[in-house]
Scaffold this motif. Structure first.
Motif, mmCIF file in Angstrom:
data_model
loop_
_atom_site.group_PDB
_atom_site.id
_atom_site.type_symbol
_atom_site.label_atom_id
_atom_site.label_comp_id
_atom_site.label_asym_id
_atom_site.label_seq_id
_atom_site.Cartn_x
_atom_site.Cartn_y
_atom_site.Cartn_z
ATOM 1 N N ARG A 218 0.823 -1.218 0.000
ATOM 2 C CA ARG A 218 0.000 0.000 0.000
ATOM 3 C C ARG A 218 0.857 1.269 0.000
ATOM 4 O O ARG A 218 0.569 2.239 0.699
ATOM 5 N N MET A 219 1.901 1.253 -0.796
ATOM 6 C CA MET A 219 2.838 2.384 -0.825
ATOM 7 C C MET A 219 2.183 3.651 -1.341
ATOM 8 O O MET A 219 2.555 4.763 -0.945
ATOM 9 N N GLU A 220 1.214 3.502 -2.223
ATOM 10 C CA GLU A 220 0.537 4.676 -2.784
ATOM 11 C C GLU A 220 -0.242 5.439 -1.722
ATOM 12 O O GLU A 220 -0.542 6.631 -1.891
ATOM 13 N N GLN A 221 -0.554 4.784 -0.609
ATOM 14 C CA GLN A 221 -1.282 5.444 0.475
ATOM 15 C C GLN A 221 -0.354 6.226 1.406
ATOM 16 O O GLN A 221 -0.814 7.085 2.153
ATOM 17 N N PHE B 225 4.657 7.443 -5.314
ATOM 18 C CA PHE B 225 4.275 6.174 -5.922
ATOM 19 C C PHE B 225 2.881 6.226 -6.535
ATOM 20 O O PHE B 225 2.635 5.575 -7.556
ATOM 21 N N SER B 226 1.981 6.987 -5.970
ATOM 22 C CA SER B 226 0.687 7.164 -6.645
ATOM 23 C C SER B 226 0.860 7.985 -7.914
ATOM 24 O O SER B 226 0.214 7.715 -8.935
ATOM 25 N N MET C 155 -5.034 -0.152 -7.880
ATOM 26 C CA MET C 155 -5.399 -0.898 -6.680
ATOM 27 C C MET C 155 -4.289 -0.907 -5.634
ATOM 28 O O MET C 155 -4.571 -0.927 -4.433
ATOM 29 N N ALA C 156 -3.035 -0.915 -6.097
ATOM 30 C CA ALA C 156 -1.939 -1.035 -5.130
ATOM 31 C C ALA C 156 -0.608 -0.735 -5.789
ATOM 32 O O ALA C 156 -0.416 -0.966 -6.983
ATOM 33 N N VAL C 157 0.327 -0.225 -4.972
ATOM 34 C CA VAL C 157 1.747 -0.160 -5.323
ATOM 35 C C VAL C 157 2.491 -0.855 -4.190
ATOM 36 O O VAL C 157 2.245 -0.581 -3.010
ATOM 37 N N GLU C 158 3.405 -1.772 -4.555
ATOM 38 C CA GLU C 158 4.064 -2.592 -3.543
ATOM 39 C C GLU C 158 5.413 -3.078 -4.076
ATOM 40 O O GLU C 158 5.720 -2.904 -5.263
ATOM 41 N N THR C 159 6.225 -3.660 -3.205
ATOM 42 C CA THR C 159 7.485 -4.242 -3.643
ATOM 43 C C THR C 159 7.548 -5.717 -3.291
ATOM 44 O O THR C 159 6.959 -6.166 -2.309
ATOM 45 N N PHE C 160 8.272 -6.456 -4.128
ATOM 46 C CA PHE C 160 8.716 -7.806 -3.825
ATOM 47 C C PHE C 160 10.241 -7.747 -3.882
ATOM 48 O O PHE C 160 10.826 -7.741 -4.951
ATOM 49 N N ASN C 161 10.851 -7.662 -2.708
ATOM 50 C CA ASN C 161 12.260 -7.272 -2.636
ATOM 51 C C ASN C 161 13.256 -8.387 -2.937
ATOM 52 O O ASN C 161 14.287 -8.145 -3.542
ATOM 53 N N GLY D 234 11.631 -5.880 -7.131
ATOM 54 C CA GLY D 234 10.617 -5.523 -8.109
ATOM 55 C C GLY D 234 9.629 -4.544 -7.504
ATOM 56 O O GLY D 234 9.184 -4.727 -6.370
ATOM 57 N N LEU D 235 9.294 -3.498 -8.258
ATOM 58 C CA LEU D 235 8.266 -2.545 -7.855
ATOM 59 C C LEU D 235 7.005 -2.861 -8.645
ATOM 60 O O LEU D 235 7.029 -2.881 -9.874
ATOM 61 N N LEU D 236 5.904 -3.108 -7.933
ATOM 62 C CA LEU D 236 4.681 -3.565 -8.579
ATOM 63 C C LEU D 236 3.583 -2.525 -8.482
ATOM 64 O O LEU D 236 3.408 -1.886 -7.440
ATOM 65 N N MET D 237 2.841 -2.400 -9.575
ATOM 66 C CA MET D 237 1.642 -1.563 -9.613
ATOM 67 C C MET D 237 0.494 -2.416 -10.128
ATOM 68 O O MET D 237 0.609 -3.036 -11.185
ATOM 69 N N VAL D 238 -0.585 -2.483 -9.358
ATOM 70 C CA VAL D 238 -1.736 -3.308 -9.713
ATOM 71 C C VAL D 238 -2.870 -2.406 -10.192
ATOM 72 O O VAL D 238 -3.241 -1.445 -9.503
#
Length: 240
Positions: free
Chosen positions: A66-69, A74-75, A98-104, A213-217
């Motif tokens: 929930r990085m965009e929050q 990131f938003s 829906m979301a911005v997150e990482t899978f490090n 990896g930086l993810l945007m859903v």
């Protein structure tokens, strides 16, 4: 994005995943790395436990959620006009973040991800939802690339069960064919875009090279909550 948009759309429809070279250029990636470093040092320590997942060592960050929050950078990144143009074609509707997150997947300690379909978490119908997976570090065959079962997005939602893996609490509970996977090797700034019902998984990272990896859903505006899938997810427990 140098590739022909129509070719990317056709490949996505057929295989459920595409690789987009140089989604973000070197200057943009430098800014993203700086923002991630600032986020990790200044924001992550202030977050509730639900918004950070650690590896088994209790120190290495596995996921930021929930990085965009928590950070407008990131938003704003997810509001990139060129990115949204392609996403709009792929989800066949107006994109909604829906979301911005990482899978490090840190060096030496990065854990694997069990085979799953993202819609076990997203619970949307129709399943017009995708993930944009941007390589912050080089993604090699050795450091835990994401692998996909080609065309598996056409199988519908398959059974899932609790996986016991922190950050990926649901795992596939059905056989799948991994004999000819699409393996997502990437250079920094490259991206994968995959359908929410594509079966995918990754191995642990045992190398000295981190694999962030930086993810945007994104979902299409018309993709609504599926109450049946939501109920199944609730029985499996929330992602932790």
């Amino acid at each position: 994005m140098p590739q022909d948009c129509q070719e990317l759309v056709e490949t996505y429809q057929a295989e459920g995943v595409i690789r987009v070279r140089k989604l973000f250029d070197a200057d943009r990636m430098a800014g993203i790395r700086q923002a991630l470093d600032r986020y990790s040092k200044q924001i992550a320590p202030t977050l509730p436990a639900s918004d950070v997942t650690f590896e088994a060592d209790g120190q290495s960050v596995r996921n930021l959620w929930r990085m965009e929050q928590h950070d407008a950078f990131f938003s704003d990144l997810a509001d990139d006009a060129q990115l949204l143009e392609l996403v709009r074609e792929l989800v066949q509707g107006e994109p909604v973040l829906m979301a911005v997150e990482t899978f490090n997947k840190p060096a030496k300690t990065g854990s694997g991800v069990p085979a799953h379909q993202d819609n076990a978490y997203f619970c949307r119908t129709p399943p017009d939802v995708l993930t944009v997976w941007v390589a912050v570090d080089p993604v090699t065959l050795a450091n835990g690339p994401v692998s996909y079962v080609r065309g598996s997005h056409k199988l519908g939602m398959l059974p899932h069960k609790p996986s016991g893996v922190a950050g990926n609490s649901m795992g596939l509970d059905a056989p799948y064919d991994d004999s000819d996977p699409f393996v997502g090797t990437l250079e920094p700034g490259d991206a994968l875009m995959h359908h929410c019902q594509s079966i995918h998984y990754s191995a642990p990272n045992t190398t000295d090279q981190s694999r962030c990896g930086l993810l945007m859903v994104f979902r299409a505006e018309h993709a609504k909550v599926d109450s049946q899938l939501k109920g199944q997810y609730a029985l499996g427990g929330p992602a932790t």
